[in-house]
Design a protein around this motif. Structure first.
Motif, PDB file in Angstrom:
ATOM      1  N   VAL A  82       0.878  -1.163   0.000  1.00  0.00           N
ATOM      2  CA  VAL A  82       0.000   0.000   0.000  1.00  0.00           C
ATOM      3  C   VAL A  82       0.918   1.215   0.000  1.00  0.00           C
ATOM      4  O   VAL A  82       1.844   1.299   0.804  1.00  0.00           O
ATOM      5  CB  VAL A  82      -0.916  -0.005   1.241  1.00  0.00           C
ATOM      6  N   THR A  83       0.663   2.165  -0.902  1.00  0.00           N
ATOM      7  CA  THR A  83       1.539   3.313  -1.062  1.00  0.00           C
ATOM      8  C   THR A  83       0.776   4.611  -0.842  1.00  0.00           C
ATOM      9  O   THR A  83      -0.318   4.802  -1.384  1.00  0.00           O
ATOM     10  CB  THR A  83       2.152   3.325  -2.485  1.00  0.00           C
ATOM     11  N   CYS A  84       1.350   5.498  -0.050  1.00  0.00           N
ATOM     12  CA  CYS A  84       0.769   6.823   0.176  1.00  0.00           C
ATOM     13  C   CYS A  84       0.926   7.633  -1.111  1.00  0.00           C
ATOM     14  O   CYS A  84       2.032   7.726  -1.654  1.00  0.00           O
ATOM     15  CB  CYS A  84       1.493   7.521   1.324  1.00  0.00           C
ATOM     16  N   THR A  85      -0.164   8.231  -1.585  1.00  0.00           N
ATOM     17  CA  THR A  85      -0.084   9.031  -2.801  1.00  0.00           C
ATOM     18  C   THR A  85       0.547  10.389  -2.535  1.00  0.00           C
ATOM     19  O   THR A  85       0.982  11.055  -3.467  1.00  0.00           O
ATOM     20  CB  THR A  85      -1.471   9.216  -3.443  1.00  0.00           C
ATOM     21  N   GLY A  86       0.622  10.785  -1.272  1.00  0.00           N
ATOM     22  CA  GLY A  86       1.203  12.079  -0.935  1.00  0.00           C
ATOM     23  C   GLY A  86       2.717  12.090  -0.944  1.00  0.00           C
ATOM     24  O   GLY A  86       3.344  13.014  -1.463  1.00  0.00           O
ATOM     25  N   CYS A  87       3.315  11.047  -0.371  1.00  0.00           N
ATOM     26  CA  CYS A  87       4.781  11.062  -0.221  1.00  0.00           C
ATOM     27  C   CYS A  87       5.471   9.821  -0.760  1.00  0.00           C
ATOM     28  O   CYS A  87       6.695   9.773  -0.807  1.00  0.00           O
ATOM     29  CB  CYS A  87       5.158  11.265   1.245  1.00  0.00           C
ATOM     30  N   GLY A  88       4.709   8.802  -1.143  1.00  0.00           N
ATOM     31  CA  GLY A  88       5.307   7.599  -1.691  1.00  0.00           C
ATOM     32  C   GLY A  88       5.722   6.564  -0.660  1.00  0.00           C
ATOM     33  O   GLY A  88       6.239   5.510  -1.014  1.00  0.00           O
ATOM     34  N   ALA A  89       5.509   6.849   0.627  1.00  0.00           N
ATOM     35  CA  ALA A  89       5.833   5.861   1.662  1.00  0.00           C
ATOM     36  C   ALA A  89       4.976   4.624   1.445  1.00  0.00           C
ATOM     37  O   ALA A  89       3.848   4.708   0.949  1.00  0.00           O
ATOM     38  CB  ALA A  89       5.583   6.444   3.047  1.00  0.00           C
ATOM     39  N   SER A  90       5.517   3.469   1.808  1.00  0.00           N
ATOM     40  CA  SER A  90       4.763   2.243   1.590  1.00  0.00           C
ATOM     41  C   SER A  90       4.887   1.298   2.775  1.00  0.00           C
ATOM     42  O   SER A  90       5.821   1.385   3.577  1.00  0.00           O
ATOM     43  CB  SER A  90       5.230   1.547   0.312  1.00  0.00           C
TER      44      SER A  90
END
Length: 65
Positions: A30-38
């Motif tokens: 699952v990847t955050c669309t804001g910062c790319g953290a997963s």
């Protein structure tokens, strides 16, 4: 008793929008669309379950206060 909701936010940026498969499995990313953290879907579910347990402990404690 009040209603509570578990809100999933990115631990890195606080974002609330994520990219994930339509039928996520525990090892899916699952990847955050804001910062790319997963993180894996399982890691996110585990964190949500911990939030729920903490809230239940608080609510139950409040009943006896």
């Amino acid at each position: 008793m009040s209603e509570n909701a578990v809100e999933i936010t990115c631990a890195n940026c606080g974002g609330k929008d994520f990219e994930y498969p339509s039928d996520p499995q525990p090892d899916d990313v699952v990847t955050c669309t804001g910062c790319g953290a997963s993180a894996t879907y399982k890691e996110i579910i585990d964190a949500a379950e911990a939030q729920i347990v903490d809230q239940l402990k608080k609510d139950i404690g409040d009943i006896f206060s």
